[in-house]
Design a protein around this motif. Sequence first.
Motif, PDB file in Angstrom:
ATOM      1  N   LEU A  29       5.313 -33.810 -48.575  1.00 40.55           N
ATOM      2  CA  LEU A  29       5.580 -32.445 -48.117  1.00 40.55           C
ATOM      3  C   LEU A  29       5.767 -31.495 -49.301  1.00 40.55           C
ATOM      4  N   SER A  30       6.366 -31.997 -50.382  1.00 36.60           N
ATOM      5  CA  SER A  30       6.642 -31.141 -51.541  1.00 36.60           C
ATOM      6  C   SER A  30       5.397 -30.858 -52.376  1.00 36.60           C
ATOM      7  N   LEU A  84      10.455 -27.093 -51.209  1.00 36.49           N
ATOM      8  CA  LEU A  84      11.468 -27.651 -50.317  1.00 36.49           C
ATOM      9  C   LEU A  84      12.866 -27.304 -50.817  1.00 36.49           C
ATOM     10  N   ILE A  85      13.678 -26.759 -49.920  1.00 36.03           N
ATOM     11  CA  ILE A  85      15.063 -26.445 -50.241  1.00 36.03           C
ATOM     12  C   ILE A  85      15.960 -27.321 -49.365  1.00 36.03           C
ATOM     13  N   PHE A  86      16.616 -28.297 -49.976  1.00 37.19           N
ATOM     14  CA  PHE A  86      17.593 -29.111 -49.247  1.00 37.19           C
ATOM     15  C   PHE A  86      18.860 -28.276 -49.092  1.00 37.19           C
ATOM     16  N   ASN A 106      16.934 -26.731 -54.692  1.00 35.41           N
ATOM     17  CA  ASN A 106      15.484 -26.551 -54.724  1.00 35.41           C
ATOM     18  C   ASN A 106      14.852 -27.823 -55.290  1.00 35.41           C
ATOM     19  N   TYR A 107      14.225 -28.589 -54.416  1.00 34.73           N
ATOM     20  CA  TYR A 107      13.685 -29.893 -54.809  1.00 34.73           C
ATOM     21  C   TYR A 107      12.545 -29.747 -55.808  1.00 34.73           C
ATOM     22  N   ASN A 108      11.699 -28.769 -55.610  1.00 32.62           N
ATOM     23  CA  ASN A 108      10.560 -28.568 -56.512  1.00 32.62           C
ATOM     24  C   ASN A 108      10.999 -28.014 -57.861  1.00 32.62           C
ATOM     25  N   GLY A 109      11.913 -27.067 -57.825  1.00 31.48           N
ATOM     26  CA  GLY A 109      12.331 -26.400 -59.059  1.00 31.48           C
ATOM     27  C   GLY A 109      13.520 -27.034 -59.746  1.00 31.48           C
ATOM     28  N   GLY A 110      14.183 -27.991 -59.062  1.00 31.77           N
ATOM     29  CA  GLY A 110      15.336 -28.653 -59.660  1.00 31.77           C
ATOM     30  C   GLY A 110      16.514 -27.728 -59.890  1.00 31.77           C
TER      31      GLY A 110
END
Length: 230
Positions: free
Chosen positions: A27-28, A33-35, A133-137
Motif C-alpha cells: 500500500l505504501s 500512509l499515516i499511522f 508518517n510511514y513513508n516520510g519517517g
Amino acid sequence: MNSLDIGKKLDIVLKKDKSVFDFVSQLSNENELIFFGGAIRDLYMSSEIVVPRDFDIVLNSSIDIDEVESYFYRSGYAYRKNRFDGFKVEIGKTEVDLWYLDNTWAFKNNKVELSVENLTSTVYLNLDGIAYNYNGGRLYNTVFEKAEKNKEIDIVLQENPQEKLNLLRALVFKEKYNYSLSENLIKRYLHFYEKDSKLAEELNNLQIDHYGQAKMLKNNIDDELQTMCL
C-alpha cells in the motif's frame, strides 16, 4: 521518544505478521500512509513492544478509491466500508481501518485546515493526537506530548460527531493511565449529565458497542460522573 524510535518499533510490530507487513508495504508503494492514534500512542508509551489488535491508517493519496478497493479484491482481503468512506480490512487477526486524509471529519467539515501536519488537531482528546508518517519517517506528537507532560486529558477539538463516545473513552484513559481530566472536559460531562440522568447507562452501552466488552465497570462510570457532577 523520537521518529526513528517509533519507526523501528513499528517495523518490528509489522514484521511479526508477514501478511500485515506485506499489506502495508504494498500500500505504501503508491500511497503516503499515516499511522494514527491508538497503535502509535501505545508504541510511544510502552517500554514493551506489543502487537496492536488494530491499526488506523490515513491515506494521503491521489489514487482513486476504486483502485484501492480493486487491490483489496484482487488480493483476497476481507473488507467492508467504514464510517469514514474508507475501508475496514481484516488481515489474519489484525484489523486495519483505512480512510483518505480529506475524509477525516474535521477536514471534510472545514473545522481544521487540511494538511498531514494538522491531522493530530482533528481529534477530540489530546491522547489521540499522535501520528506517524510511514513513508516520510516523521512523528507528529506535539498535541499528545502536552497530555503526557501534564498527565491531563483535555479536549483538542470539541466539535465531534461522537462526543459521548469520546467522553467514555476519556474515563477509560483516566483509569488506565491515572491521568486527570481537564476543567474543559469536566464541563462537557456536566453539560450532558444535567440533560440526561441515565448518562452512566448510556456510556456503559457505548463501551460495549465500541470495544465489544466492558473496559470499565458501570458502577465505576457512575461513581466518576457523580464525583464530577454532584
